[in-house]
Design an enzyme around this catalytic site. Structure first.
Site, PDB file in Angstrom:
ATOM      1  N   THR A 222      11.302 -19.119  22.301  1.00 27.56           N
ATOM      2  CA  THR A 222      10.990 -18.982  23.727  1.00 27.56           C
ATOM      3  C   THR A 222      10.914 -20.337  24.439  1.00 27.56           C
ATOM      4  O   THR A 222      10.956 -20.401  25.661  1.00 27.56           O
ATOM      5  CB  THR A 222       9.632 -18.275  23.932  1.00 27.56           C
ATOM      6  OG1 THR A 222       8.622 -19.070  23.284  1.00 27.56           O
ATOM      7  CG2 THR A 222       9.638 -16.885  23.343  1.00 27.56           C
TER       8      THR A 222
ATOM      9  N   CYS B 241       1.634 -23.129  23.201  1.00 26.79           N
ATOM     10  CA  CYS B 241       0.351 -22.462  23.448  1.00 26.79           C
ATOM     11  C   CYS B 241      -0.800 -23.160  22.741  1.00 26.79           C
ATOM     12  O   CYS B 241      -0.594 -23.951  21.821  1.00 26.79           O
ATOM     13  CB  CYS B 241       0.394 -21.032  22.890  1.00 26.79           C
ATOM     14  SG  CYS B 241       1.428 -19.923  23.832  1.00 26.79           S
TER      15      CYS B 241
ATOM     16  N   CYS C 178      -4.511 -18.554  22.287  1.00 27.68           N
ATOM     17  CA  CYS C 178      -3.731 -17.764  23.249  1.00 27.68           C
ATOM     18  C   CYS C 178      -3.648 -16.290  22.839  1.00 27.68           C
ATOM     19  O   CYS C 178      -3.503 -15.971  21.661  1.00 27.68           O
ATOM     20  CB  CYS C 178      -2.321 -18.324  23.392  1.00 27.68           C
ATOM     21  SG  CYS C 178      -1.357 -17.463  24.660  1.00 27.68           S
TER      22      CYS C 178
ATOM     23  N   ARG D   8       1.447 -12.521  21.815  1.00 32.95           N
ATOM     24  CA  ARG D   8       1.818 -11.973  20.510  1.00 32.95           C
ATOM     25  C   ARG D   8       2.148 -13.107  19.538  1.00 32.95           C
ATOM     26  O   ARG D   8       2.728 -14.115  19.922  1.00 32.95           O
ATOM     27  CB  ARG D   8       3.041 -11.060  20.678  1.00 32.95           C
ATOM     28  CG  ARG D   8       3.243 -10.045  19.590  1.00 32.95           C
ATOM     29  CD  ARG D   8       4.249  -8.981  20.061  1.00 32.95           C
ATOM     30  NE  ARG D   8       5.500  -9.596  20.522  1.00 32.95           N
ATOM     31  CZ  ARG D   8       6.518  -9.926  19.714  1.00 32.95           C
ATOM     32  NH1 ARG D   8       6.443  -9.696  18.425  1.00 32.95           N
ATOM     33  NH2 ARG D   8       7.617 -10.467  20.192  1.00 32.95           N
TER      34      ARG D   8
ATOM     35  N   ARG E  24       7.727 -25.976  27.119  1.00 32.18           N
ATOM     36  CA  ARG E  24       7.009 -25.886  28.389  1.00 32.18           C
ATOM     37  C   ARG E  24       5.708 -25.112  28.188  1.00 32.18           C
ATOM     38  O   ARG E  24       5.625 -24.242  27.306  1.00 32.18           O
ATOM     39  CB  ARG E  24       7.879 -25.259  29.485  1.00 32.18           C
ATOM     40  CG  ARG E  24       8.263 -23.839  29.229  1.00 32.18           C
ATOM     41  CD  ARG E  24       9.097 -23.264  30.378  1.00 32.18           C
ATOM     42  NE  ARG E  24       9.284 -21.835  30.173  1.00 32.18           N
ATOM     43  CZ  ARG E  24      10.166 -21.322  29.314  1.00 32.18           C
ATOM     44  NH1 ARG E  24      10.944 -22.095  28.612  1.00 32.18           N
ATOM     45  NH2 ARG E  24      10.239 -19.999  29.173  1.00 32.18           N
TER      46      ARG E  24
ATOM     47  N   CYS F  69       2.641 -22.579  28.269  1.00 30.52           N
ATOM     48  CA  CYS F  69       2.492 -21.135  28.424  1.00 30.52           C
ATOM     49  C   CYS F  69       1.740 -20.824  29.723  1.00 30.52           C
ATOM     50  O   CYS F  69       0.781 -21.506  30.063  1.00 30.52           O
ATOM     51  CB  CYS F  69       1.720 -20.601  27.218  1.00 30.52           C
ATOM     52  SG  CYS F  69       1.110 -18.928  27.396  1.00 30.52           S
TER      53      CYS F  69
ATOM     54  N   CYS G 277      -2.077 -19.261  28.613  1.00 31.67           N
ATOM     55  CA  CYS G 277      -3.225 -20.017  28.100  1.00 31.67           C
ATOM     56  C   CYS G 277      -3.303 -21.431  28.688  1.00 31.67           C
ATOM     57  O   CYS G 277      -4.219 -22.184  28.364  1.00 31.67           O
ATOM     58  CB  CYS G 277      -3.183 -20.071  26.576  1.00 31.67           C
ATOM     59  SG  CYS G 277      -1.731 -20.918  25.915  1.00 31.67           S
TER      60      CYS G 277
HETATM   61 ZN   LIG Z   1      -0.125 -19.150  25.451  1.00 32.49          ZN
END
Ligand SMILES: [Zn+2]
Length: 335
Positions: A17, A21, A25, A28, A50, A52, A55
């Site tokens: 992705t 995080c 967080c 999932r 980048r 999240c 969080c």
């Molecule tokens: Zn996160």
């Protein structure tokens, strides 16, 4: 990471992705093969990830690391006094640095924070109907005499709760683009910064907040009004740092202090919802308590409670008037 430990001092990025995080967080859990670990948010960013949206790891960055360790250690050892030296040992920092970074982030020293936590526990234990002596031990005071000693030392949040009895507060009034402003400061730092429609209204606000304090005029405090306005309007980098947060005299419950600290991590021009802040503080059920902490903020602009809005983006309330909140947010967006 698997237990979503909010105290864990690292970050993880997910290669599929491109997002990174905090371990706590709520998103999932990714496949292990797609995870990379980082010591800091800046390392993750440097590696092309980048932050999240859920969080907010960059906001938490300033709060993570040694600060988190200090806070967790204080919270875990309420049964005894924790020295700056000890805090320095667990963070590899000098006692002086521990004091400085904690005060800067929280507005209170580690010692004051411990007192706030203990006093809160004592009140909680008494409310639950415990015997006084049990409550005192449960709160982490070693003996009853130490509990009273703690109170006699000046439980500073309680002092403010009593309308500033015994405090000397200097004040100064100045005009700003957002209306009249009044700054109030104790010997420890800025304790009141309010917006008002008239000079008289500004002055009355200080008197109302601290009815029992001794007030005296101090024109040098106009610098606080300038700093506060610059924190909203100036595009100069580093304005936040110039605002010298270590010179704030914030007093409140441990929860209020954490909310106010989180507010100061919201970058200018951005907003957060009450529930987002609650989640960031690790308690999704605390939304109303977060809203109350915002509503009881004593330092406008520099503790930017105007950057907190309703979940739908609506302005909801503002201690110094919703119209002013709109003006402040518009000014920030215009930069
Ligand atoms: Zn996160």
């Amino acid at each position: 990471m698997l237990t979503r430990d909010v105290k864990a001092a690292f970050f993880y990025g997910v290669t599929t992705t491109g997002v990174f995080c905090r371990p706590g967080c709520a998103s999932r859990r990714p496949l292990r093969a797609n995870v990379r670990f980082f010591r800091s948010a800046s390392e993750a960013i440097a590696a092309g990830f980048r932050p999240c949206e859920r969080c907010h790891p960059t906001i938490a960055a300033a709060w993570g690391g040694p600060l988190d360790k200090i806070r967790a250690h204080l919270e875990d050892h309420l049964d005894r006094m924790v020295s700056l030296k000890e805090l320095g040992r667990i963070t590899d920092l000098s006692p002086f640095t521990v004091q400085r970074i904690f005060k800067r982030a929280m507005g209170v020293s580690p010692l004051q924070y411990q007192r706030v936590l203990r006093a809160g526990r004592l009140r909680g234990a008494l409310k639950r109907g415990g015997a006084v002596t049990d409550a005192i031990y449960e709160a982490g005071f070693g003996s009853s005499s130490r509990a009273y000693e703690g109170a006699a030392l000046g439980m500073t949040p309680a002092r403010f709760a009593q309308g500033g009895r015994g405090e000397r507060i200097g004040w100064c009034i100045a005009r700003s683009p957002f209306g009249w402003m009044i700054a109030g400061a104790t010997g420890r730092g800025l304790c009141w910064l309010a917006l008002a429609g008239t000079a008289a209204e500004a002055q009355a606000s200080l008197r109302t907040e601290f009815p029992l304090a001794t007030l005296h005029r101090d024109s040098a405090l106009s610098k606080w009004v300038e700093k506060a306005v610059a924190s909203v309007r100036s595009s100069a980098a580093g304005v936040q740092d110039q605002a010298a947060p270590e010179a704030l005299d914030l007093r409140g419950t441990a929860f209020q202090l954490r909310v106010w600290q989180a507010l100061r991590q919201i970058p200018r021009g951005q907003t957060r919802s009450y529930s987002e802040l609650a989640r960031q503080l690790g308690d999704t059920k605390a939304t109303r308590a977060v809203a109350r902490a915002c509503a009881t903020n004593r330092v406008a602009l520099l503790v930017p409670c105007h950057r907190v809005v309703g979940a739908s983006g609506s302005l909801t309330g503002y201690r110094w008037g919703v119209d002013r909140k709109r003006k402040l947010l518009d000014a920030e967006k215009a930069l």
